[in-house]
Each structure stands twice: as C-alpha cells, then as structure tokens.
Design a protein around this motif. Structure first.
Motif: not given
Length: 205
Positions: A5-15, A77-84, A106-111
């Motif tokens: 299940a992909v949460v954040g189906a954008g450029a990264v999660g969608g790919f 694969a959402v932006k970190a601003t959506s983590n909360a 979790i596939v984001q810009n940082w851990i």
C-alpha cells in the motif's frame, strides 16, 4: 510477491508502486485529492520513462486509510511535513496496516521518523528507504521518470543500532528486481544514510 500500500503516490511512491504493480504485485495507492483519485480510477496511472512507458489501467485506489486493505508493506513516501498525520493515522490502523509479519517502508529525504513509526505500529518491522531517483509528477495521474531508480533499504533498530538484513528486506528486493528496479540492502540504516548523502569526488571539486 508481497502486497503493498503506497501512501504518497507522487513522483517517488508512484514510480516504485507503478513498477511493482506492473510486475504483478498487489499494490494499493492512497490519494488525498478526490480529483486525483477520480482521474486515476478513470484513466489509470501513467509512468513515462526512458526505460519504457508503463500504463496501469486497473488501479486499486483509496481515498482514506479506512479504504486500505491489509498489506505486507506499507510504503510511506509523503513529504516529511505530513509525518504527523501519517503517525496519527498509522496508530489508528496499526492492528491491520501492515499485517503482523509485515512492515513499514519509509522513503523520504532523510531518516528520523522511524522511532515514531515503530511506536505507532508496535511489532511491525520499520525500514528506511533511500531513493536515488530523478522523477517528477507532471499531472494528477502522470509521473515522468528521468533517470536512475535504485532504492537502498535498511532496517531501523533502537538507538540506531545496525539491524542486519531481514527476510522482509530480501523479499522487497526480490519484488523490485522482478520490476526491473535495483534494490541495495544495507545492514545499518544510519551508515546507509551517511553514505547516501556524502559528496562524491566530483561534488567536492
């Protein structure tokens, strides 16, 4: 193959989701926008890539976490601003998302969000994914892949200890390989992140 299940189906999660689904995996995509969800239901998901274009015509679309079915791997694969919001919703659905033997990738810009994920979904494996990928979202249902695509995966452990390579990591890597996408498995998430972000000799010139 595993269920995703992909949460954040954008450029990264969608790919990654499109490639996995095209290879035969059961993949669900969560869209926050009603318009995006309707467009995907009607026209499918379109990946444009120098490696070959892919069109998913029959897409499992969800518009809310309640519409996600149990899965083996929940890809965040959402932006970190959506983590909360992700942490809050994951805690609500942790009894079924992912399944008891599954995990969260979790596939984001940082851990850094991994301890929160572990607390929200106790007993589930928590994996960090570092995407070496050049892609962009060019429409509500279209993703353009420009280059690269390797995904480095490592497991989170308390106090940032090395967690080794787990069976779930190997299973995800096998699915990605079937999808024509390289996966690199690392025993240590912190080390993998430091290597991922270290400048190359060319960058230092």
């Amino acid at each position: 193959m595993l269920r995703y299940a992909v949460v954040g189906a954008g450029a990264v999660g969608g790919f990654y989701g499109i490639r996995l689904a095209h290879a035969g995996a059961d993949v669900q995509f969560l869209f926050r926008s009603d318009g995006d969800a309707d467009a995907v239901r009607t026209h499918g998901l379109d990946l444009r890539s120098p490696d070959g274009d892919l069109l998913l015509e029959d897409v499992h679309v969800a518009q809310d976490w309640t519409q996600l079915d149990p899965c083996d791997v929940l890809v965040v694969a959402v932006k970190a601003t959506s983590n909360a919001d992700v942490l809050a919703r994951l805690a609500e659905h942790a009894d079924r998302l992912p399944t008891p033997d599954g995990g969260v990738l979790i596939v984001q810009n940082w851990i850094g969000v991994e301890p929160g994920i572990a607390a929200a979904a106790p007993g589930r494996e928590v994996l960090g994914g570092l995407a070496f990928l050049c892609s962009r979202r060019i429409g509500p249902r279209q993703i353009e892949h420009l280059d690269y695509g390797t995904l480095t995966i490592a497991a989170h452990a308390p106090e940032d200890a090395a967690a080794g390579v787990t069976p779930l990591m190997r299973a995800i890597a096998a699915d990605l390989d079937s999808a024509g996408t390289q996966a690199v498995l690392d025993e240590d998430l912190v080390r993998a992140c430091l290597l991922y972000t270290s400048p190359s000799p060319r960058d230092e010139q």
